[in-house]
Design a protein around this motif. Structure first.
Motif, PDB file in Angstrom:
ATOM      1  N   VAL A 119       0.842  -1.203   0.000  1.00  0.00           N
ATOM      2  CA  VAL A 119       0.000   0.000   0.000  1.00  0.00           C
ATOM      3  C   VAL A 119       0.877   1.252   0.000  1.00  0.00           C
ATOM      4  N   SER A 120       1.732   1.394   1.006  1.00  0.00           N
ATOM      5  CA  SER A 120       2.649   2.542   1.077  1.00  0.00           C
ATOM      6  C   SER A 120       3.761   2.247   2.063  1.00  0.00           C
ATOM      7  N   GLY A 121       4.912   2.868   1.843  1.00  0.00           N
ATOM      8  CA  GLY A 121       5.946   2.836   2.859  1.00  0.00           C
ATOM      9  C   GLY A 121       5.430   3.490   4.125  1.00  0.00           C
ATOM     10  N   GLY A 122       6.039   3.186   5.258  1.00  0.00           N
ATOM     11  CA  GLY A 122       5.597   3.747   6.536  1.00  0.00           C
ATOM     12  C   GLY A 122       6.665   4.603   7.185  1.00  0.00           C
ATOM     13  N   VAL A 123       7.574   3.963   7.915  1.00  0.00           N
ATOM     14  CA  VAL A 123       8.670   4.679   8.579  1.00  0.00           C
ATOM     15  C   VAL A 123       9.923   3.819   8.516  1.00  0.00           C
ATOM     16  N   ASN A 124      11.070   4.447   8.722  1.00  0.00           N
ATOM     17  CA  ASN A 124      12.310   3.688   8.845  1.00  0.00           C
ATOM     18  C   ASN A 124      13.219   4.327   9.885  1.00  0.00           C
ATOM     19  N   PHE A 125      14.199   3.570  10.327  1.00  0.00           N
ATOM     20  CA  PHE A 125      15.214   4.104  11.237  1.00  0.00           C
ATOM     21  C   PHE A 125      16.442   3.198  11.165  1.00  0.00           C
ATOM     22  N   PRO A 126      17.621   3.760  11.380  1.00  0.00           N
ATOM     23  CA  PRO A 126      18.842   2.952  11.349  1.00  0.00           C
ATOM     24  C   PRO A 126      19.074   2.281  12.687  1.00  0.00           C
ATOM     25  N   ASN A 127      19.980   1.348  12.707  1.00  0.00           N
ATOM     26  CA  ASN A 127      20.530   0.857  13.976  1.00  0.00           C
ATOM     27  C   ASN A 127      21.753   1.697  14.319  1.00  0.00           C
ATOM     28  N   VAL A 128      22.179   1.613  15.553  1.00  0.00           N
ATOM     29  CA  VAL A 128      23.457   2.200  15.932  1.00  0.00           C
ATOM     30  C   VAL A 128      24.281   1.086  16.560  1.00  0.00           C
ATOM     31  N   LEU A 129      25.494   0.902  16.057  1.00  0.00           N
ATOM     32  CA  LEU A 129      26.385  -0.105  16.619  1.00  0.00           C
ATOM     33  C   LEU A 129      27.036   0.489  17.862  1.00  0.00           C
ATOM     34  N   VAL A 130      26.741  -0.109  19.001  1.00  0.00           N
ATOM     35  CA  VAL A 130      27.314   0.350  20.269  1.00  0.00           C
ATOM     36  C   VAL A 130      28.165  -0.762  20.870  1.00  0.00           C
ATOM     37  N   ALA A 131      29.247  -0.358  21.516  1.00  0.00           N
ATOM     38  CA  ALA A 131      30.163  -1.316  22.149  1.00  0.00           C
ATOM     39  C   ALA A 131      30.169  -1.094  23.655  1.00  0.00           C
ATOM     40  N   ARG A 132      30.494  -2.156  24.364  1.00  0.00           N
ATOM     41  CA  ARG A 132      30.600  -2.004  25.820  1.00  0.00           C
ATOM     42  C   ARG A 132      31.821  -1.142  26.141  1.00  0.00           C
ATOM     43  N   LYS A 133      31.699  -0.372  27.192  1.00  0.00           N
ATOM     44  CA  LYS A 133      32.733   0.589  27.560  1.00  0.00           C
ATOM     45  C   LYS A 133      34.080  -0.082  27.817  1.00  0.00           C
ATOM     46  N   GLY A 134      34.038  -1.265  28.430  1.00  0.00           N
ATOM     47  CA  GLY A 134      35.276  -1.933  28.804  1.00  0.00           C
ATOM     48  C   GLY A 134      36.040  -2.547  27.649  1.00  0.00           C
ATOM     49  N   SER A 205      21.784  -1.716  17.949  1.00  0.00           N
ATOM     50  CA  SER A 205      20.610  -1.327  18.725  1.00  0.00           C
ATOM     51  C   SER A 205      19.732  -0.310  18.008  1.00  0.00           C
ATOM     52  N   ALA A 206      18.441  -0.325  18.325  1.00  0.00           N
ATOM     53  CA  ALA A 206      17.569   0.767  17.913  1.00  0.00           C
ATOM     54  C   ALA A 206      18.039   2.012  18.658  1.00  0.00           C
ATOM     55  N   PRO A 207      18.217   3.145  17.972  1.00  0.00           N
ATOM     56  CA  PRO A 207      18.768   4.338  18.625  1.00  0.00           C
ATOM     57  C   PRO A 207      18.029   4.794  19.880  1.00  0.00           C
ATOM     58  N   PRO A 208      16.687   4.834  19.903  1.00  0.00           N
ATOM     59  CA  PRO A 208      16.026   5.301  21.126  1.00  0.00           C
ATOM     60  C   PRO A 208      16.373   4.461  22.352  1.00  0.00           C
ATOM     61  N   THR A 209      16.647   3.181  22.138  1.00  0.00           N
ATOM     62  CA  THR A 209      17.004   2.286  23.247  1.00  0.00           C
ATOM     63  C   THR A 209      18.400   2.586  23.777  1.00  0.00           C
ATOM     64  N   ALA A 210      19.319   2.833  22.855  1.00  0.00           N
ATOM     65  CA  ALA A 210      20.714   3.038  23.258  1.00  0.00           C
ATOM     66  C   ALA A 210      21.031   4.468  23.669  1.00  0.00           C
ATOM     67  N   LEU A 211      20.278   5.425  23.157  1.00  0.00           N
ATOM     68  CA  LEU A 211      20.621   6.842  23.327  1.00  0.00           C
ATOM     69  C   LEU A 211      20.843   7.273  24.776  1.00  0.00           C
ATOM     70  N   PRO A 212      19.975   6.918  25.732  1.00  0.00           N
ATOM     71  CA  PRO A 212      20.225   7.351  27.122  1.00  0.00           C
ATOM     72  C   PRO A 212      21.562   6.849  27.662  1.00  0.00           C
ATOM     73  N   HIS A 213      21.973   5.663  27.252  1.00  0.00           N
ATOM     74  CA  HIS A 213      23.221   5.077  27.754  1.00  0.00           C
ATOM     75  C   HIS A 213      24.435   5.628  27.003  1.00  0.00           C
ATOM     76  N   ILE A 214      24.210   6.090  25.786  1.00  0.00           N
ATOM     77  CA  ILE A 214      25.275   6.795  25.058  1.00  0.00           C
ATOM     78  C   ILE A 214      25.532   8.133  25.725  1.00  0.00           C
ATOM     79  N   GLU A 215      24.456   8.824  26.082  1.00  0.00           N
ATOM     80  CA  GLU A 215      24.564  10.151  26.688  1.00  0.00           C
ATOM     81  C   GLU A 215      25.243  10.106  28.049  1.00  0.00           C
ATOM     82  N   THR A 216      25.067   9.010  28.795  1.00  0.00           N
ATOM     83  CA  THR A 216      25.693   8.901  30.120  1.00  0.00           C
ATOM     84  C   THR A 216      27.083   8.278  30.047  1.00  0.00           C
TER      85      THR A 216
END
Length: 324
Positions: A119-134, A205-216
């Motif tokens: 019918v139609s495209g909807g929405v999209n979003f990228p992943n963000v590759l995040v690594a553990r700090k250690g 990760s989906a960016p909204p999930t990882a973003l708070p932990h990236i910011e901290t």
């Protein structure tokens, strides 16, 4: 019956058939519309679907109810809609996994290209590759160099075998010439929990999930997987920017309907969905959730799905990916 009577009978029959055809394709439908979502309430797909459904309901003057049918990576919802009445009252907020990845991993009870109609495209979003700090890396180049120094020493989490985050990792394995070990989880929450607990090296990760932990500073962002940098991560390069041109692994959702839905209804729904996705308030609300509106024509969505199907099918075969 003379010729004149035969002519009038033909005209009347044609008019009756046309009226019946028009009534069968009433728009908006005479009963509430159901927008099926293949994932539980509260996630990105559900949030986007509810925002768009609300605008659709306002525009067409008809109730549009979101129905969450989670399970089996979204396949339950897709099968439900594939078998639903093709009368324009049921739409699906379909997703990349069931539409273009799962068919290469398992035998499905439906064919996404026959039993569902674009019918139609909807929405999209990228992943963000995040690594553990250690892990001690700060860039994607350092991450790849570490894996190449000790092949197979790094692993990456995903939301499940055959998921978009899994395939993003396998595509990166292919393009970077490395062999990270895949660690599947039953969803994003446990994957993130183990990443934060230093029990896994990385996660697409989906960016909204990882973003708070990236910011901290608890997680190290290495790259995003879309064609351009998202506005909410302007300082994080894309994978394509840092040595892998053409790399793209987007999560996406698109509107589809039961396969035998009349073309006139599909076209009308396309008009309404595109209108809703182009609405300034809807676009702003979706952007706040890290989602990019992707309105398309029906033909454009068909072509996009075919390309995605071919792309991920090739990765599944080359990397010998299974659903287990």
């Amino acid at each position: 019956m003379n010729k004149r009577q035969l002519l009038w009978a033909t005209v009347l029959a044609t008019a009756t058939l046309a009226l019946g055809h028009a009534q069968a394709q009433d728009f908006p439908p005479k009963k509430p519309v159901t927008l099926v979502v293949g994932f539980a309430a509260g996630g990105a797909a559900d949030a986007a679907a509810r925002l768009i459904a609300k605008k659709l309901a306002t525009n067409i003057g008809q109730s549009v109810v979101v129905d969450n049918k989670g399970g089996a990576g979204g396949n339950i919802a897709h099968q439900f809609v594939a078998n639903a009445a093709p009368d324009g009252t049921v739409l699906l907020f379909g997703s990349i996994g069931p539409l273009t990845i799962a068919p290469h991993l398992m035998k499905l009870p439906y064919d996404p290209f026959k039993d569902l109609a674009p019918v139609s495209g909807g929405v999209n979003f990228p992943n963000v590759l995040v690594a553990r700090k250690g892990l001690g890396v700060r860039t994607l180049a350092e991450f790849v160099a570490l894996e190449k120094k000790k092949p197979g020493s790094l692993d990456f989490a995903s939301t499940g075998a055959g998921s978009a985050s899994h395939l993003a990792g396998e595509l990166f394995n292919q393009r970077a010439g490395i062999n990270m070990v895949h660690v599947p989880y039953k969803g994003g929450a446990p994957a993130l929990q183990d990443l934060l607990g230093e029990r896994v090296a990385s996660y697409f990760s989906a960016p909204p999930t990882a973003l708070p932990h990236i910011e901290t500073g608890k997680l190290v962002p290495l790259a995003t997987t879309g064609p351009t940098r998202p506005a909410y991560l302007p300082n994080i390069p894309t994978v394509a920017e840092v040595g892998y041109p053409g790399f793209e692994a987007l999560n996406w959702y698109a509107f589809v309907a039961p396969g035998k839905t009349p073309v006139a209804l599909l076209d009308r729904w396309n008009q309404e969905i595109v209108k809703a996705l182009n609405d300034a308030e809807v676009k702003a609300a979706l952007n706040e959730h890290g989602l990019t509106p992707q309105p398309t024509s029906r033909a454009e969505l068909t072509e996009f799905m075919k390309k995605e199907d071919a792309k991920w099918g090739a990765i599944v075969r080359e990397r010998k990916i299974t659903a287990n």
